[in-house]
Structure formats: C-alpha cells, structure tokens
Design a protein around this motif. Structure first.
Motif: not given
Length: 319
Positions: A130-131, A153-154, A187-189, A212-215
């Motif tokens: 979503d980023l 991110l890749s 900023i959003d993140a 926090f965002l999970p992987v």
C-alpha cells in the motif's frame, strides 16, 4: 665540533618526533543517526576507550550502516557500527557501489535489529504494498535501513522511484526529522532498521499512536532465502504500548568493524574494554544486554582484525 653539533641535531629530532609507538592513535568512530541507539552507544564506547587506553584520542560522529563501511574503508574513520549483511556485501563488492571494500576488518557481533515500518494507528495502510503512492521516510540514502527497505519493496513489485512516479514522496531524512514529519502529518510511513524498542518509535507512539507493517510469510521466506546476512525477526506486542499482536518482519545484526591499519594493540584494547565494560554500555541502551561475548564471532563473515583475534583466542572463542 662539527660532529658535536650534528649529534645534538640528531638528539633534537629524536626528542621532537619520539618513538613510533609513543605517537597518539586517533580513533574516529562513525556510529548512527540522532534519535537512534548507535549514536549514544558510540559516544559511550569512545569515552570508555579514550579513558581506558593510553595515548588513544577518540571521537564519535553520526553515521549510518552503509555510509560507515565506506568511511572506514577509505580511512575517513577508523571504527564504526554497521550490519552484518552490509559489511559482507561491501567487502565482497556486491553492494550498490559495486566496488570491493578490502580495508574492513571485523571486531564483534553485537545485537539484533529489526526492520520497523510505522504508520499512524488509524491509517488505511495495511501492507508494504500500500506504500507505492504514499509519502514515506525510508532512511537516508547511505543507511542500511534504506538499503533493506529498498530491497524489501522490490518483493512487492515496486521501488522508491515508482513511489515518486505514482505521486508519492520519499524523504531521506534522520529519525528525529521523520518523527517530526509524521507528527505534523507530512508522511504516511517511517522505516528504521534498528533495535526493538526504539526511542523514536516510542515517541511517535506516545504523540501520534502507531502500528507496524508486517512482512507477510511468503515474502519473508523468499527475502531471507535470497539475501544472505538478513535474519528473521519480530516486533513483540509488548515492545510498544497498545499493539494488537506480534509483528513478523526481517532484521539484521549490529556489528563493530575497524580499518585494517588500526594498530593491533589498540584493537585488542578496544575489544577488551567492549566486553569488560559491558554494564556501562547496557546502561546507555538496554539493547546492549543482548550483546554477549560468547556470540561475538557469530557473524564474522569478513576477516577478523588481529587485535580482536588475539583477544578472542585468549578467552577460548578461537582455537
């Protein structure tokens, strides 16, 4: 008479220069950003070394994992913190620069860090995916945290250039500036590769309220399999207040490295003080309690400095 004055001249030169071993050794440390754990730990370590070793003059300066390996390799600094994967990639010439860093030497494995990406608690952002069109602060361009974030991110199919192309913004700023930007809604993140818990995220959680965002499992499995030096990690629910559960992520291990030309006796002394004064460093950051001498060679994947090698041999960690 001529021989007499010549002898006096030689004595004068010897007195002015002194023996080579008597010269001061300058130990310039590059640690971490303001608001992180590395900077105060680096300052304390250099204070300990500067008072504990004769004729060693120390200093501590801000830095980042990626920048530090470059500075130490060039000789712009003698000692510093980085991450195991960053050091290995730089030494081997497979990092972003594509150049080998042959002057790096290993001193110690310290403690683990986690890749932490915080968003406001009420944000509609649920995944790294979503980023791709948001306003993000992934760390300065020469920091290991940005290197890790860019790589992660890749695995979601985009990069920071895509964020900009999609109308988002990318802020390469410090932890303290990231806190200010999120607090002001700019900023959003905010991402940091750092210890858990970490002061900047505690500050944000108190003032803004974050999660926090999970992987995700499939992404984490592929990421770790394809990128040696990274480790599986988790942000425990109780690390920060008002979190709904543990957050799976990826991480890395903080290490201490030096330039190969630092004298053996100095590095031996640094290594000795590093472990003898463990309690003093743990008083600066509780994270240091996770640094253990018996694990000091756990991620020694580049050559060990002879001074550190002598210390660990004396203490039974090497044959």
């Amino acid at each position: 008479m001529t021989r007499f004055f010549a002898a006096l001249l030689l004595v004068g030169v010897a007195a002015a220069t002194g023996p080579a071993w008597a010269a001061d050794t300058f130990l310039r440390m590059v640690s971490g950003p303001a608001g992180g754990n590395w900077y105060p730990l680096g300052a304390k370590l250099m204070e300990i070394v500067g008072t504990g070793l004769d004729r060693v003059v120390t200093s501590n300066a801000p830095g980042g994992g990626g920048a530090n390996v470059q500075d130490i390799n060039r000789g712009d600094a003698e000692i510093g913190f980085s991450y195991g994967h960053t050091v290995f990639r730089a030494f081997s010439g497979v990092d972003r620069s594509g150049k080998e860093h042959p002057n790096l030497r290993f001193v110690a494995t310290l403690y683990p860090a986690a890749l932490q990406t915080a968003v406001p608690a009420d944000s509609d952002i649920q995944s790294y995916f979503d980023l791709q069109d948001r306003n993000i602060s992934p760390g300065k361009a020469r920091w290991s945290g940005f290197e890790a974030m860019e790589l992660l991110l890749s695995y979601y199919g985009f990069g920071v250039d895509d964020v900009r192309a999609n109308g988002g913004t990318v802020h390469h700023v410090s932890y303290s500036d990231s806190v200010a930007l999120m607090r002001d809604g700019h900023i959003d993140a905010f991402t940091g590769l750092t210890s858990v818990p970490q002061a900047s995220f505690i500050d944000l959680n108190f003032s803004v309220g974050i999660r926090f965002l999970p992987v995700e499992d499939d992404v984490r499995t592929r990421f770790l399999a394809e990128n040696p030096g990274y480790v599986e990690s988790v942000i425990p629910q109780d690390a920060y207040e008002d979190q709904s559960g543990d957050v799976p992520t990826v991480g890395a291990t903080t290490v201490l490295i030096v330039n190969k030309d630092v004298p053996e006796e100095v590095v031996y002394g640094v290594t000795r003080l590093l472990w003898e004064r463990h309690a003093d460093l743990a008083a600066v950051s509780p994270t240091w309690k996770n640094a253990r001498r018996e694990d000091a060679l756990q991620t020694a994947i580049i050559p060990l400095h002879p001074g550190a090698e002598r210390y660990y041999t004396e203490h039974g960690l090497l044959p």
